[in-house]
Design a protein around this motif. Structure first.
Motif, mmCIF file in Angstrom:
data_model
loop_
_atom_site.group_PDB
_atom_site.id
_atom_site.type_symbol
_atom_site.label_atom_id
_atom_site.label_comp_id
_atom_site.label_asym_id
_atom_site.label_seq_id
_atom_site.Cartn_x
_atom_site.Cartn_y
_atom_site.Cartn_z
ATOM 1 N N TRP A 76 -5.357 -5.608 -1.380
ATOM 2 C CA TRP A 76 -4.151 -5.404 -0.576
ATOM 3 C C TRP A 76 -3.877 -6.576 0.362
ATOM 4 C CZ3 TRP A 76 -4.740 0.461 1.165
ATOM 5 C CH2 TRP A 76 -4.815 1.258 0.002
ATOM 6 N N HIS B 92 6.625 0.657 0.153
ATOM 7 C CA HIS B 92 5.682 0.025 1.080
ATOM 8 C C HIS B 92 4.852 1.046 1.848
ATOM 9 C CE1 HIS B 92 7.535 -3.704 0.074
ATOM 10 N NE2 HIS B 92 8.722 -3.256 0.458
ATOM 11 N N CYS C 129 0.974 7.030 -7.150
ATOM 12 C CA CYS C 129 2.255 6.336 -7.323
ATOM 13 C C CYS C 129 2.947 6.730 -8.630
ATOM 14 C CB CYS C 129 2.035 4.818 -7.296
ATOM 15 S SG CYS C 129 1.607 4.192 -5.653
ATOM 16 N N LEU D 130 -1.692 7.684 0.784
ATOM 17 C CA LEU D 130 -2.532 6.933 -0.145
ATOM 18 C C LEU D 130 -3.484 7.869 -0.871
ATOM 19 C CD1 LEU D 130 -5.243 4.908 1.839
ATOM 20 C CD2 LEU D 130 -3.907 6.750 2.821
ATOM 21 N N SER E 242 6.590 6.923 -4.137
ATOM 22 C CA SER E 242 6.368 5.466 -4.189
ATOM 23 C C SER E 242 7.629 4.737 -4.634
ATOM 24 C CB SER E 242 5.195 5.129 -5.105
ATOM 25 O OG SER E 242 5.526 5.396 -6.448
ATOM 26 N N ARG F 154 0.487 4.054 -1.516
ATOM 27 C CA ARG F 154 -0.414 3.138 -2.206
ATOM 28 C C ARG F 154 -1.377 3.887 -3.100
ATOM 29 N NH1 ARG F 154 -1.347 -2.155 0.450
ATOM 30 N NH2 ARG F 154 0.440 -3.236 -0.411
ATOM 31 N N ASN F 155 -1.510 3.398 -4.338
ATOM 32 C CA ASN F 155 -2.634 3.818 -5.173
ATOM 33 C C ASN F 155 -3.888 3.144 -4.647
ATOM 34 O OD1 ASN F 155 -1.333 5.417 -7.041
ATOM 35 N ND2 ASN F 155 -1.089 3.793 -8.556
ATOM 36 N N THR F 156 -4.978 3.877 -4.614
ATOM 37 C CA THR F 156 -6.242 3.283 -4.177
ATOM 38 C C THR F 156 -7.191 3.176 -5.366
ATOM 39 O OG1 THR F 156 -7.386 5.356 -3.717
ATOM 40 C CG2 THR F 156 -6.008 4.451 -1.955
ATOM 41 N N TRP G 248 -4.154 -2.915 7.679
ATOM 42 C CA TRP G 248 -2.927 -2.614 6.913
ATOM 43 C C TRP G 248 -1.776 -2.323 7.884
ATOM 44 C CZ3 TRP G 248 -2.168 2.240 3.292
ATOM 45 C CH2 TRP G 248 -0.954 2.107 2.609
#
Lengths: 334, 319
Positions: B179, A51, A32, A27, A46, A54-56, B144
């Motif tokens: 999320w 899954h 991504c 992350l 990505s 993740r882009n934050t 998560w």
């Protein structure tokens, strides 16, 4: 076959890690596809593992904290902080949570966590996007610091970091991303390298006893090699270079065995002076080399300054090959 | 009023004309859990006075019903993140007065070898840390993981009102909402952060802050475990099965000082806080049961204190 560029080698290493371990999660900001990270190191991940990547939001404190939580729950967490300067925003999570968690509950708690940080200057990004902040994280119990280099295979390095179970920060010199990895033990027509115990040694193809041993890390390799050639061709000084990949804790044994009976040693880092990795290396080596050194270990740093944006001003402040050449000449000739 | 905050983020305003609703009769188990915490904390303050405890402690006297309510809605797969005022959180989950006291006294059998102490506990899926707000993103990371590995499980983080001053709380709430993570944030708003009344440290209120992220929110001023549990249970089910965060604010009262002897509240404020104590009110409503269990837990903790004080010191060395 042409060697891959460092950014591609890191990318390949990450793809391999994802394929080998289904618990790997990555992350960071803009990691991504199609962007694939500000320096394209995460490209393709990505798409292949939607899954697990993740882009934050722009939230370094939280993204490193989330990575810590993932590691706590048994995942292998890889976080990217877009510019190493911003790791200061995650200081609490690294210094007060992840590192301490490995010990503060009275038992060893391994965490598979690495925070990748594109680092350093010579790219014109100015004062808040160019720093070498390793020194701010040195000496934290339970936190390991590594630096990528064009001589160390990145898959081997990342595997070593994660299998160590100690939360780690991996600094990646931004100047390296576009450079090619060195392969086959060859640097150029004059110099080759070999690897032992995680330390790469650069020396002449036909080695002679060096006048000086230079210790450095990945981001400084090209500038140091350039200085090496100048010193040899113009100043008749023979130097060898040791490139480490783990900065902290300092790995004293391989450095000692490779510095051997050297009478002059310098440590080169892009950081400004004051509480630095170089000082740690010197502190680790001095007691053992005291009897053979002709003069104290020399620390070569950038100027005590912010890092200007304009290329000519930035060059003036940061360690360049000329800075190294000048310092080594002074060290050798007094 | 207890402080100068607006009504929505202050501790419950005690209007003598109305008075809080009466307390329903609890099971012996629930009342035992609350009184175990009460006597444990009272004994800690005594141990400090006697010089047996080293460092500091933060008691949750008056707030015991919060972790007892929350814990009853949690399962073994759920992670709990506690904070500096965490003894009640731990005891509500494990009823392990021996292990916790041994931890605080650095004696054999300590939960974390005496290394972590009051604010740094780890047992199975229970973890506490001493930095405000730090747990929020960590819990989001765990949530998560749970969402992927153990659907239906959640991460629960306890915060105080003061915790909402930390920026990383908002970074974590944002990520949690984006999320859709199963995160339950329990805020024990006791109206005072160390010595600073809520009205001096919080603009707006917790409700508005949750709303800013589109996060479900519920506020309770009641101290009745039966009613609280009934109201909270369906909300917690939504966290689990809809995988979405929830912020629950309990407006509560801290009877004791922040840590040991540092209570700066006025005598009038302290009188009001004490009058709101659930234990006093419960004792009045259900005297027979209260006296029986109060005596049981009092004896139990006294025995634990004597037994743990007789244990040898823990052994630990840095790696």
């Amino acid at each position: 076959m042409t060697a891959p560029r460092v950014a591609n080698d890191l990318n390949t290493a990450l793809h391999r890690l994802f394929a080998e371990d289904e618990r790997v999660i990555l992350l960071g900001e803009d990691v991504c596809d199609p962007y694939g990270g500000a320096f394209k190191v995460t490209r393709g991940l990505s798409t292949r593992y939607p899954h697990r990547v993740r882009n934050t939001p722009i939230s370094e404190g939280a993204l490193v904290g989330v990575a810590g939580g993932l590691a706590l729950a048994g995942d292998t967490a890889i976080a990217e902080v877009m510019f190493a300067d911003f790791v200061t925003l995650a200081f609490d999570q690294l210094v007060n949570f992840a590192s301490k968690s490995t010990a503060m509950y009275g038992r060893h708690l391994p965490l598979r966590l690495v925070v990748r940080c594109p680092t350093g200057g010579n790219r014109g990004y100015g004062p808040t996007h160019s720093q070498t902040p390793q020194k701010h994280l040195i000496g934290v119990p339970g936190l390991a610091l590594y630096e990528a280099s064009p001589l160390h295979d990145n898959h081997t390095l990342l595997t070593r970091i994660l299998d160590g179970g100690v939360p780690a920060v991996l600094f990646e010199g931004k100047v390296l991303y576009g450079e090619r990895m060195f392969t086959g033990g060859v640097i150029d027509d004059l110099y080759g390298y070999d690897l032992a115990d995680g330390v790469a040694r650069i020396r002449l193809h036909d080695p002679v006893p060096p006048d000086c041993v230079l210790i450095t890390s990945g981001a400084m390799v090209h500038r140091t090699v350039e200085a090496l050639r100048e010193l040899l061709l113009h100043d008749e000084i023979v130097a060898e270079v040791l490139v480490v990949s783990r900065l902290y804790p300092v790995e004293r044994a391989p450095l000692l065995s490779l510095t051997g009976p050297a009478r002059r040693v310098a440590v080169i880092e892009e950081s400004t002076a004051g509480g630095t990795w170089g000082a740690e290396v010197a502190t680790a080596l001095h007691p053992h080399l005291w009897g053979t050194l002709a003069s104290p270990i020399r620390l070569i740093h950038s100027l005590d300054s912010i890092i200007p944006a304009a290329a000519h001003l930035e060059r003036q402040v940061l360690v360049q090959s000329g800075t190294i050449r000048h310092a080594v000449k002074e060290l050798v000739h007094g | 009023m207890i402080n100068n905050a607006g009504p929505s983020n202050s501790a419950a305003v005690l209007d003598e004309g109305v008075g809080p609703p009466s307390l329903s009769r609890l099971s012996d188990a629930d009342l035992s859990s609350m009184l175990l915490i009460r006597h444990f904390e009272k004994n800690l303050l005594k141990l400090f006075e006697q010089g047996f405890l080293h460092g500091t402690t933060h008691t949750c006297l008056g707030q015991e019903y919060v972790p007892v309510t929350v814990t009853s809605l949690l399962g073994d797969a759920d992670h709990v993140f506690s904070n500096h005022r965490g003894h009640g959180h731990y005891l509500a989950r494990y009823a392990d007065a021996e292990g916790l006291l041994a931890e605080l006294l650095g004696r054999a059998g300590a939960v974390c070898g005496g290394v972590g102490g009051s604010q740094h506990l780890l047992r199975e899926r229970f973890l506490s840390t001493g930095v405000q707000g730090q747990s929020l993103p960590v819990a989001a990371g765990v949530a998560w993981n749970l969402k992927r590995s153990t659907p239906g499980a959640l991460a629960c983080v306890y915060t105080g009102d003061g915790t909402w001053g930390e920026g990383v709380v908002y970074e974590a709430l944002n990520i949690t909402a984006l999320w859709e993570l199963p995160l339950l944030v329990v805020t024990e708003n006791n109206g005072i952060a160390q010595s600073t009344p809520t009205g001096q440290h919080m603009a707006g209120d917790v409700r508005g802050r949750a709303a800013a992220f589109g996060i479900a929110y519920e506020r309770f001023t009641d101290t009745d475990v039966t009613r609280l549990r009934a109201a909270l249970q369906p909300l917690v089910e939504q966290v689990r099965h809809m995988s979405r965060p929830l912020v629950v604010e309990f407006v509560t009262h801290r009877l004791g000082p922040h840590s040991k002897g540092d209570d700066s509240r006025s005598p009038a404020e302290l009188r009001a806080v004490r009058a709101a104590d659930w234990a006093l009110r419960y004792a009045a409503a259900h005297p027979e049961q209260f006296e029986r269990i109060d005596a049981e837990q009092s004896r139990r903790v006294e025995q634990v204190v004597a037994e743990v004080l007789a244990r040898p010191l823990t052994d630990w060395s840095p790696r």
